[in-house]
Structure formats: C-alpha cells, structure tokens
Design a protein around this motif. Sequence first.
Motif, PDB file in Angstrom:
ATOM      1  N   SER A 262      -7.125  25.590 -42.716  1.00 45.19           N
ATOM      2  CA  SER A 262      -7.198  25.378 -44.162  1.00 45.19           C
ATOM      3  C   SER A 262      -7.890  24.056 -44.462  1.00 45.19           C
ATOM      4  O   SER A 262      -7.855  23.123 -43.647  1.00 45.19           O
ATOM      5  N   PRO A 263      -8.523  23.946 -45.620  1.00 40.95           N
ATOM      6  CA  PRO A 263      -9.251  22.710 -45.957  1.00 40.95           C
ATOM      7  C   PRO A 263      -8.351  21.483 -45.936  1.00 40.95           C
ATOM      8  O   PRO A 263      -7.196  21.532 -46.350  1.00 40.95           O
ATOM      9  N   GLU A 264      -8.894  20.376 -45.427  1.00 41.36           N
ATOM     10  CA  GLU A 264      -8.190  19.089 -45.377  1.00 41.36           C
ATOM     11  C   GLU A 264      -9.024  18.065 -46.134  1.00 41.36           C
ATOM     12  O   GLU A 264     -10.200  17.862 -45.819  1.00 41.36           O
ATOM     13  N   GLU A 265      -8.408  17.399 -47.135  1.00 40.54           N
ATOM     14  CA  GLU A 265      -9.114  16.347 -47.856  1.00 40.54           C
ATOM     15  C   GLU A 265      -8.748  15.001 -47.252  1.00 40.54           C
ATOM     16  O   GLU A 265      -7.568  14.671 -47.118  1.00 40.54           O
ATOM     17  N   PHE A 266      -9.754  14.242 -46.869  1.00 40.93           N
ATOM     18  CA  PHE A 266      -9.533  12.920 -46.289  1.00 40.93           C
ATOM     19  C   PHE A 266     -10.501  11.951 -46.936  1.00 40.93           C
ATOM     20  O   PHE A 266     -11.712  12.173 -46.918  1.00 40.93           O
ATOM     21  N   GLU A 267      -9.914  10.859 -47.500  1.00 35.70           N
ATOM     22  CA  GLU A 267     -10.698   9.928 -48.292  1.00 35.70           C
ATOM     23  C   GLU A 267     -11.491  10.739 -49.319  1.00 35.70           C
ATOM     24  O   GLU A 267     -10.901  11.439 -50.126  1.00 35.70           O
ATOM     25  N   ASP A 268     -12.805  10.704 -49.305  1.00 37.77           N
ATOM     26  CA  ASP A 268     -13.549  11.468 -50.304  1.00 37.77           C
ATOM     27  C   ASP A 268     -14.414  12.546 -49.662  1.00 37.77           C
ATOM     28  O   ASP A 268     -15.571  12.752 -50.029  1.00 37.77           O
ATOM     29  N   SER A 269     -13.836  13.241 -48.679  1.00 40.18           N
ATOM     30  CA  SER A 269     -14.511  14.383 -48.058  1.00 40.18           C
ATOM     31  C   SER A 269     -13.516  15.519 -47.894  1.00 40.18           C
ATOM     32  O   SER A 269     -12.310  15.298 -47.759  1.00 40.18           O
ATOM     33  N   LEU A 270     -14.051  16.745 -47.898  1.00 40.36           N
ATOM     34  CA  LEU A 270     -13.244  17.941 -47.674  1.00 40.36           C
ATOM     35  C   LEU A 270     -13.697  18.540 -46.342  1.00 40.36           C
ATOM     36  O   LEU A 270     -14.892  18.753 -46.128  1.00 40.36           O
TER      37      LEU A 270
ATOM     38  N   ALA B 231     -16.973  21.516 -40.688  1.00 40.88           N
ATOM     39  CA  ALA B 231     -17.708  21.646 -41.950  1.00 40.88           C
ATOM     40  C   ALA B 231     -17.184  20.577 -42.905  1.00 40.88           C
ATOM     41  O   ALA B 231     -15.980  20.482 -43.136  1.00 40.88           O
ATOM     42  N   ARG B 232     -18.110  19.779 -43.452  1.00 38.14           N
ATOM     43  CA  ARG B 232     -17.716  18.647 -44.308  1.00 38.14           C
ATOM     44  C   ARG B 232     -18.404  18.748 -45.667  1.00 38.14           C
ATOM     45  O   ARG B 232     -19.618  18.935 -45.755  1.00 38.14           O
ATOM     46  N   PHE B 233     -17.584  18.613 -46.713  1.00 37.24           N
ATOM     47  CA  PHE B 233     -18.098  18.598 -48.089  1.00 37.24           C
ATOM     48  C   PHE B 233     -17.945  17.174 -48.618  1.00 37.24           C
ATOM     49  O   PHE B 233     -16.835  16.644 -48.713  1.00 37.24           O
ATOM     50  N   ASP B 234     -19.071  16.532 -48.951  1.00 37.20           N
ATOM     51  CA  ASP B 234     -19.072  15.140 -49.411  1.00 37.20           C
ATOM     52  C   ASP B 234     -18.750  15.110 -50.908  1.00 37.20           C
ATOM     53  O   ASP B 234     -19.594  15.429 -51.755  1.00 37.20           O
ATOM     54  N   ILE B 235     -17.511  14.707 -51.236  1.00 41.69           N
ATOM     55  CA  ILE B 235     -17.058  14.727 -52.624  1.00 41.69           C
ATOM     56  C   ILE B 235     -17.805  13.698 -53.461  1.00 41.69           C
ATOM     57  O   ILE B 235     -18.186  13.966 -54.607  1.00 41.69           O
ATOM     58  N   VAL B 236     -18.031  12.506 -52.906  1.00 41.41           N
ATOM     59  CA  VAL B 236     -18.724  11.445 -53.643  1.00 41.41           C
ATOM     60  C   VAL B 236     -20.136  11.881 -53.998  1.00 41.41           C
ATOM     61  O   VAL B 236     -20.594  11.751 -55.146  1.00 41.41           O
ATOM     62  N   GLU B 237     -20.847  12.437 -53.013  1.00 39.11           N
ATOM     63  CA  GLU B 237     -22.222  12.858 -53.251  1.00 39.11           C
ATOM     64  C   GLU B 237     -22.269  14.022 -54.239  1.00 39.11           C
ATOM     65  O   GLU B 237     -23.151  14.098 -55.101  1.00 39.11           O
ATOM     66  N   ALA B 238     -21.291  14.919 -54.127  1.00 37.36           N
ATOM     67  CA  ALA B 238     -21.254  16.054 -55.045  1.00 37.36           C
ATOM     68  C   ALA B 238     -21.058  15.587 -56.482  1.00 37.36           C
ATOM     69  O   ALA B 238     -21.660  16.127 -57.416  1.00 37.36           O
ATOM     70  N   LYS B 239     -20.231  14.573 -56.663  1.00 40.19           N
ATOM     71  CA  LYS B 239     -20.027  14.035 -58.011  1.00 40.19           C
ATOM     72  C   LYS B 239     -21.316  13.426 -58.549  1.00 40.19           C
ATOM     73  O   LYS B 239     -21.704  13.657 -59.696  1.00 40.19           O
ATOM     74  N   ARG B 240     -22.002  12.651 -57.695  1.00 38.22           N
ATOM     75  CA  ARG B 240     -23.224  11.984 -58.146  1.00 38.22           C
ATOM     76  C   ARG B 240     -24.325  12.996 -58.471  1.00 38.22           C
ATOM     77  O   ARG B 240     -25.167  12.757 -59.336  1.00 38.22           O
ATOM     78  N   GLN B 241     -24.320  14.122 -57.786  1.00 40.12           N
ATOM     79  CA  GLN B 241     -25.351  15.132 -58.011  1.00 40.12           C
ATOM     80  C   GLN B 241     -25.007  16.080 -59.159  1.00 40.12           C
ATOM     81  O   GLN B 241     -25.850  16.876 -59.579  1.00 40.12           O
ATOM     82  N   SER B 242     -23.775  15.971 -59.648  1.00 39.81           N
ATOM     83  CA  SER B 242     -23.338  16.873 -60.703  1.00 39.81           C
ATOM     84  C   SER B 242     -24.127  16.616 -61.989  1.00 39.81           C
ATOM     85  O   SER B 242     -24.228  15.479 -62.452  1.00 39.81           O
ATOM     86  N   GLU B 243     -24.689  17.669 -62.571  1.00 35.99           N
ATOM     87  CA  GLU B 243     -25.501  17.547 -63.785  1.00 35.99           C
ATOM     88  C   GLU B 243     -24.623  17.749 -65.014  1.00 35.99           C
ATOM     89  O   GLU B 243     -23.913  18.746 -65.123  1.00 35.99           O
ATOM     90  N   ILE B 244     -24.657  16.764 -65.914  1.00 33.91           N
ATOM     91  CA  ILE B 244     -23.927  16.867 -67.182  1.00 33.91           C
ATOM     92  C   ILE B 244     -24.946  16.781 -68.311  1.00 33.91           C
ATOM     93  O   ILE B 244     -25.684  15.793 -68.417  1.00 33.91           O
ATOM     94  N   SER B 245     -24.998  17.787 -69.152  1.00 33.23           N
ATOM     95  CA  SER B 245     -25.999  17.818 -70.216  1.00 33.23           C
ATOM     96  C   SER B 245     -25.618  16.878 -71.354  1.00 33.23           C
ATOM     97  O   SER B 245     -24.451  16.499 -71.505  1.00 33.23           O
TER      98      SER B 245
END
Length: 675
Positions: free
Chosen positions: A501-509, A270-284
Amino acid sequence: MAIKNFKGFRLLGRIFSITACRFFRLLEDSNTMAMRFFRNRRNSMISMVVFGFIILTFIFWGYYETEQQSSLGSLTTVNGERISQGEFQFMLNSRLESYGQLLGAAGPRNRELVDFIEGQVAVELVRRKAVAHAARRLGIMVGPEDILAEISRYEAFKDPNTQSFSPRLYRLILESNRLEPRIFERAIAEDLANARLQSLLDSSVRVSEREVLEALELQDFRFRLQSARLSQQNLERHANLSASEEELREFFQSRAAQFTQPEKRRLRIARFDIVEAKRQSEISEQEKQAFYSSQVEDSLDPRWTEERVRALHILISDSGSSGRREAQRIFRDLEREKSSSSPQDFEEFFRQMAKTNSEDYTSAFRGGDSGYVSRGESIEEIDEALFSAGSGDLLGPLQTGFGFHLFYVLDRSSDQNSFENRRLEIKSLLQEQALESQKEKLVSRIRSQVSGRNQDFSPLLEELGFSVLVTDPIDLSAREALLPFAVLQKAFAAPVLQWQSPEEFEDSLFVFRTDEVLEAQPMSFEEAREQVESLLMAERIDQFVQNIAIELQTGEREWESLRALGAQTRDNPDFRVFQAEEIPGFGRSEIIQRQAQSLSEHSPLKGPIYFREDFVFLRGTEFVGSDESDFSEEDRANMREELLLARRATLIRDFSRNALESARIPKDFRQAHNL
C-alpha cells in the motif's frame, strides 16, 4: 479558525498545561459589544445580583453538560470518562503553534515530528484525567464555584474597563477557538484538582535532621579525582596487539558460521514527488478569482487581513566561525546564480541548495519551503528581516541562536486583502487543495488496483505520475538517495512480488515491491577479512584492558604508566563530586558520574568503564570528609528545602505513574502509546 479572529488574542494554552503559550492580549475595538455589557451595569446592585446568578448558571451548564451533547468523536476514555477529539485537537494545535515559535516557522511540518507531538499530547491528556480521578478518590473535590473563581482570574475574560468577568466575552472566545465550555471547564476542574493534590502531597513530605546532615556531608565530600581515557586506536598502536595471517585464518575457521553475506533484495520503487506535483499544478485565473470572491474578500480570517510572507530557508546550525564561513560560501554561490538566472531557475537552484545544505530538518526536504507565515510566528530577528524585505529578495547570512539563516523571499503581501495582494497565496492554497484531492484519488486507485497484487504495474504507475526505479540487489544497510530507510525496512518485511500500500514519507508517496530475494550466503575468508580483523582485535583489546584493571588493583602497574599507552589523563584536586554538574573531560555522562561518586577510601579505583568506544579508569585519593559542626543553620535550612523539593517531585511522579497504571484505559490506546 483560532482566536486570531479577535486580533491580539492567543489561545489559553497554559490552562491545558502547554509550556510555550501566550496570554490573550485584548484590543477594545474587537469586543465593543461585550465591553458595553458591563459598562451599562456596573452601578446597578440588582443587575450585579442577577449577573452573579447568570454566571453561576453558565458555569453549571458547561460543567454538567452531558457527553451526548457533543458532536465530536472521542480520543479515548479514562475510567469511563471520555476525552473528546475537540479537546485533543485544541491542545494539539496550541502545542504545534508553540513548536512553530521555537523552530521559527508556522509549525512543524515533518510528519514524524508531528506524530511524536500528537502522541505526547494524547498521553498528557490521559495522565491529567487519571490523576484528577485519583484525586477525587482521595476526597479532593472541585465544584462550579471553584471553576468560576478560577476562570474569573483570567484577564482574557475580563472587561478592561470594569476588570470583571464577562460571560459574553467568555463565550465568544471559546466559540472562536471551536472549544465547548464543557471541555474548557472540565480542564479547569482537572487542573484545580491536580493542584490541590500536589499541595496535599507536598504537605505529607518530611525530612529528618539526620537526613539533612548526611546530605550535607555528601555535598561537602571531596577528594583528588584522576581519570585516564584509553582509545582503541592508541591501544592497538602502543600495546602491540596485531595478529598474524595464521591467527586471522584460525579465528575465521573457529567462527565461520557468523560470517555471512546479509540477505539482499532487488526492489521496484515507485515515487510520486508531492512538492513537484504541487508546483506543476495549474490554477486558472478564474479559479483564483472565484476563491477570492467567496473566501477572501469579506473574510475576517487573519490569513487575509495580516501581512504575510513566504520564503525558502537554509539553516547552518553551527553558530561559530566555521558556520559563518559556510553560510557566507553558500550565500556567494546563491548571489552568483541569482545574477545570471531567471527567477524560476534561481528558485529551483535555491531549493536544491536547501535540500543539500540546510539543517532545518522541518523544511530541507521541501527545498526550504515552510509556507506562508504572519508577523510573530517566527523569532524576532527573522520576523524583522522577512517583513522588511520584498518579493525576490535574497537575505543573509542572518545569525540567531539557532545558527546562520539564508532566505529567498517568494512572496511578500501587505495587510490588504485585495486580489492582487493575495494572488500568490491563493494560488498556493488552491494548489495544496488540488494536490490533496489528487493524492486521495491516487491512493484510492492504487489500493484498489495495485496493492496486494503481483503483476508489474510499472506502466500504470508511470502513467499516474510516479517515477519507477528498479534497484540493484541491496541489503538493509543501503542508503539510496531517494529511498527513505523507513520504506526500505517495510520493503524487506514484505512478501516477494506483492505490491504494498502507498506510504507517504516527508513529501513523497511511495509504492513498492520486492522483485527478487537473494538469500544470505557464507562469506569466504577474503570477503570476511575486515570483519575478522576487527573482531579479533576487539577481543584482544578487551582482554588487555581487563588485565590493566587487575594490575592496577594489585599494584603491579603504576597509574602513571597509562600515559605510555597513549591515555589522556586529568587531575582534579579537591573535587566535590556530589556538587559537580559534570565530570571534567566527560561532560554530563551519568555512568561516569555514578562511578566517580562511588569512589571511596575502601574502593579508590573504578574501571574499565566503556565510554564512547573508549576505556576509562577513575582513581580517588586524598579523601576529605566533614563534621556536623562544620554546617551552619543556614546550610541546614537550605539543604532541608532541597531535599523536600526532590522528595515532593518524586512523590508526585510516582503518584502520577500509579494513577496511570491503575486507570481503566482501552488496551489498544495503552499499546499504541506504551502506557
């Protein structure tokens, strides 16, 4: 915040033994009050006497301040004396800034590189303290007066008009760097002790006249050096070492136990894309405006008062003509895409090109994004290009000492801290903060609900924003595009079915488990054929080369016959082997150099030497030595100085190693840093 609160200042990295530091540059308007301190007193004898007492008291206060007064934690202890986290963080930040200057970015972002630098800094601090303690045991002492004299030398702490030490300026600078005087002054004391120790060790080194002459004779020693380099491919072709089918099968039968299929595992990743998550984050807009009002509008932080730029980056490290052609090809592709795409689509295209083509390993995995930088944080050529561009500009190919660079400017802000000017950087910062909070919650939830359990949590992980992949059976040699080798190694060491347990590598979890294990299986002859051929050929080649060495030694084979076997030969007449920095054809190879230096009239042949999968033979002829009368007084003096320098360096290195080995350092710290 770093010393940039005082414009033009740079941290005193040199005092902490940091190589790539910058000295403070003083701007008078930043320090008017401190400067006035001296101008109003410079003609008063009484004031100077009182002032001298104040300085000395200040140094005593800093130098003898107890450890308990610090609110910071400890990195470790050396002989009972602690190294604070504050001291470690100060030196680490300076080192990261230096790497940022070298790499042309705000600092190294690759987690493995940062971990390496952190370990390097920790060991340097421990080594310096251990050596300083050893110096004290030898009677080398440093007092407050010595520290004051050393601190007073630094221009950063002087009033430019009086050129005298200013306690107020000294304190302001340390406070701006979040550095306690005690820590700073202790580092000064340790550096002074180490310098005095070095002087003491230097003075103890002696070199005799006989040693000088022997070194000169070695330096002038020369002969004709010949080399022959045989590749395995040429030996296979020219030596007729092929094997029949019967020989291959016989070899396989004799060693069948070593031919097995490796263990394979079916993994659930299971991979969580940190870079993409940041770009998709909505800031009002309200959030951005609120942050601006509270953190930016009245801030003195240089981030909000200096010009800033954020760009995506592609590096082609080959600085030759082929590198130029490759950079131009990529740039043409980028130009075509930019002319027919929206800014958002082109940004995504550039990011993909960076991931595929960029050799800037600190940012490539992030789509070439190194974040915001200020003037002076990149090398001059890049600085000039980026700060002359505007948002949306495509730049390149730009050539520097690192290769060819391509940039796409995402944001370019002036030195004004208006909301509109800082809008995008505020958004980026808030996205990072939101992402950190999201990551913490993710990691906490996974550790409490998933890690260590055997159920299939794929639906939950997908609900949390992870993409889930079930691999085909793979072994440790597999190279999956989205599966880092470090994660693969841990997956193969983990219990079956148990989520890790979760492992962070480069910009993915990553969260992963092993679904199934396929045990190692014996290979059939056909499955093992390629390995059998390779191993049998390697054995035959090795035996053949050993026979060549024997035949050369006994004279049964002529040196020139090696060319018939496809050998690359070189002839170097009158070669001074002890002066040469490299052996022609072999670069700075230590093993080749050592073997060449061991050639003599009594031992004129060396080999086979294994070098980059090839076999090397060396031969020396026409040996010429020197006599004492050949060396002038100047030759002898220069050689004496070289020997003294080398011996002093060895003595200091050995002393440092012994001090580190004998120091009382916690066992867990020694193990963690291989001390």
